[in-house]
Design a protein around this motif. Structure first.
Motif, mmCIF file in Angstrom:
data_model
loop_
_atom_site.group_PDB
_atom_site.id
_atom_site.type_symbol
_atom_site.label_atom_id
_atom_site.label_comp_id
_atom_site.label_asym_id
_atom_site.label_seq_id
_atom_site.Cartn_x
_atom_site.Cartn_y
_atom_site.Cartn_z
ATOM 1 N N PRO A 19 -12.616 -9.195 -101.059
ATOM 2 C CA PRO A 19 -13.329 -7.977 -101.470
ATOM 3 C C PRO A 19 -14.475 -7.650 -100.516
ATOM 4 O O PRO A 19 -15.172 -8.554 -100.039
ATOM 5 C CB PRO A 19 -13.837 -8.314 -102.873
ATOM 6 N N LYS A 20 -14.667 -6.387 -100.230
ATOM 7 C CA LYS A 20 -15.637 -5.958 -99.222
ATOM 8 C C LYS A 20 -17.018 -6.551 -99.447
ATOM 9 O O LYS A 20 -17.691 -6.984 -98.499
ATOM 10 C CB LYS A 20 -15.717 -4.430 -99.210
ATOM 11 N N GLU A 21 -17.453 -6.591 -100.694
ATOM 12 C CA GLU A 21 -18.809 -7.056 -100.971
ATOM 13 C C GLU A 21 -18.980 -8.556 -100.729
ATOM 14 O O GLU A 21 -20.110 -9.048 -100.647
ATOM 15 C CB GLU A 21 -19.199 -6.717 -102.418
ATOM 16 N N LYS A 22 -17.872 -9.289 -100.579
ATOM 17 C CA LYS A 22 -17.950 -10.732 -100.359
ATOM 18 C C LYS A 22 -17.707 -11.139 -98.900
ATOM 19 O O LYS A 22 -17.753 -12.320 -98.575
ATOM 20 C CB LYS A 22 -16.938 -11.447 -101.261
#
Length: 413
Positions: free
Chosen positions: A314-317
């Motif tokens: 996931p982008k935020e990770k």
């Protein structure tokens, strides 16, 4: 392993330089140029991995470009389709392999003929007869078959076309080979007809396959462990272990005590350790599927760099970005660059620059020097990314029209 042989101590710096030399990354153009260089590079490395992701140029082209500075995509097409010096098959993943090594893969092909393939249990005899009948009339792509009745997928990556599944099973069974690849569209051809054979050659024995796997690892890695020689191939470990022990007793291999490896045993040919290697002084932007990177634990051990492939994170990770590329400067991995090729606007986008290892520790002028060297290689990398787009443009617009290299806009690290 035999205990009487005293291991040869090897520092990480020495081990890195041996591996870089074995990979053809310490000198410029170690394999020459053109289709012959492609064949030689694939044969030396043992395999060049194929992957579908094309946020930048696909991995097989990228890996070859890294070792063949004047590489053109047409060189691989020439080697595969005209010279027939390379072919596609499964190693630890779908890869290009030297055609001269095909006999080492025939036992696996024949095993699939006898026992099937776990990924294609739904292929029926009727499906197979249909595609083989079409193939006897001439080579074909899946787009040439338009009378399939679509079925439900058995898993996320499966095809809904029974004919495609049958073609893929025939490929693993060695009945057909991929004679041409345009992007990721494959042209299938009967194996014997593609290579001009009356029948398939004799397959290698189990003993010969074991020797091939170990020799391939020694040639492309220099210093090997049992794990690195059997990457994603646990069933081969017992036979490879026995062969290593035999070669140790004969003095053809020596044990190596690699700095930081703890109890993990490593081995090398004596002549490999005898050569004193210097820093190659080169910069390489590497594919995450490059043989230097794909064995993550080995890369971490040798380079103190833990690569993170974050395309499915996931982008935020994400830490390094969607498709981060490790950057090798001399004999250290110093940065990871998240790049994307904008083919419409004809420019290479730098989305994130992350310093790692020695790059992260460098300060002041040392950091500036590193950045200048990497930027120079980035511009060369951009020309490779966009080269064929420009050739297409010149054909349409005339030879006097040339697209300029778009300056890169660097994101702050």
């Amino acid at each position: 392993m035999p205990r009487a042989i005293e291991p040869v101590p090897l520092s990480k710096l020495q081990a890195k330089r041996i591996w870089l030399a074995a990979q053809g990354l310490d000198t410029r153009a170690p394999f020459g140029a053109g289709a012959d260089a492609v064949a030689e590079a694939v044969a030396h490395l043992g395999y060049v991995q194929i992957d579908t992701i094309n946020v930048i140029e696909r991995s097989h082209h990228h890996i070859l470009y890294t070792r063949i500075p004047d590489y053109r995509r047409a060189d691989l097409r020439q080697a595969q389709s005209a010279d027939r010096s390379v072919f596609e098959y499964w190693t630890h993943a779908l890869s290009y392999v030297a055609a001269k090594d095909l006999r080492f893969f025939l036992p696996s092909m024949r095993l699939h003929r006898r026992e099937g393939h776990k990924s294609y249990p739904s292929v029926t005899p009727a499906d197979m007869r249909k595609v083989m009948r079409r193939l006897r009339e001439g080579a074909l792509t899946i787009r040439d078959i338009d009378d399939d009745v679509l079925v439900e997928k058995s898993h996320l990556w499966a095809s809904r076309k029974p004919s495609k599944r049958a073609l893929q099973l025939a490929f693993y069974e060695g009945k057909v080979t991929i004679s041409e690849r345009n992007g990721m569209l494959k042209t299938y051809e009967l194996m014997e007809r593609h290579f001009g054979w009356d029948k398939l050659p004799k397959g290698a024995t189990a003993t010969e396959v074991t020797a091939y796997l170990l020799d391939r690892a020694l040639r492309a890695q220099g210093v090997v462990s049992l794990d690195s020689a059997c990457h994603l191939d646990a069933p081969s470990k017992p036979a490879i272990r026995r062969l290593i022990e035999q070669r140790l007793r004969r003095g053809e291999l020596v044990p190596v005590a690699l700095e930081g490896a703890g109890k993990q045993a490593h081995f090398a040919a004596p002549e490999t350790l005898a050569v004193q290697r210097e820093d190659g002084g080169l910069v390489h932007i590497l594919s995450p599927f490059d043989p230097l990177i794909i064995q993550r634990k080995r890369t971490h051990l040798f380079f103190d760099y833990e690569h993170k492939f974050e395309a499915y994170v996931p982008k935020e990770k994400r830490l390094f970005g969607y498709f981060a590329l490790p950057v090798l400067v001399d004999d250290d991995i110093v940065a990871a660059l998240d790049l994307k090729t904008d083919r419409q606007k004809r420019k290479l986008l730098l989305q994130q620059w992350s310093w790692v290892g020695e790059g992260k520790r460098a300060r002041g002028e040392a950091r500036k020097v590193l950045k200048r060297r990497i930027e120079g290689e980035l511009h060369r990398f951009e020309r490779f990314q966009l080269g064929e787009l420009r050739q297409t443009s010149e054909l349409k617009e005339g030879p006097s029209v040339r697209a300029a290299v778009t300056p890169l806009t660097f994101t702050k690290s």
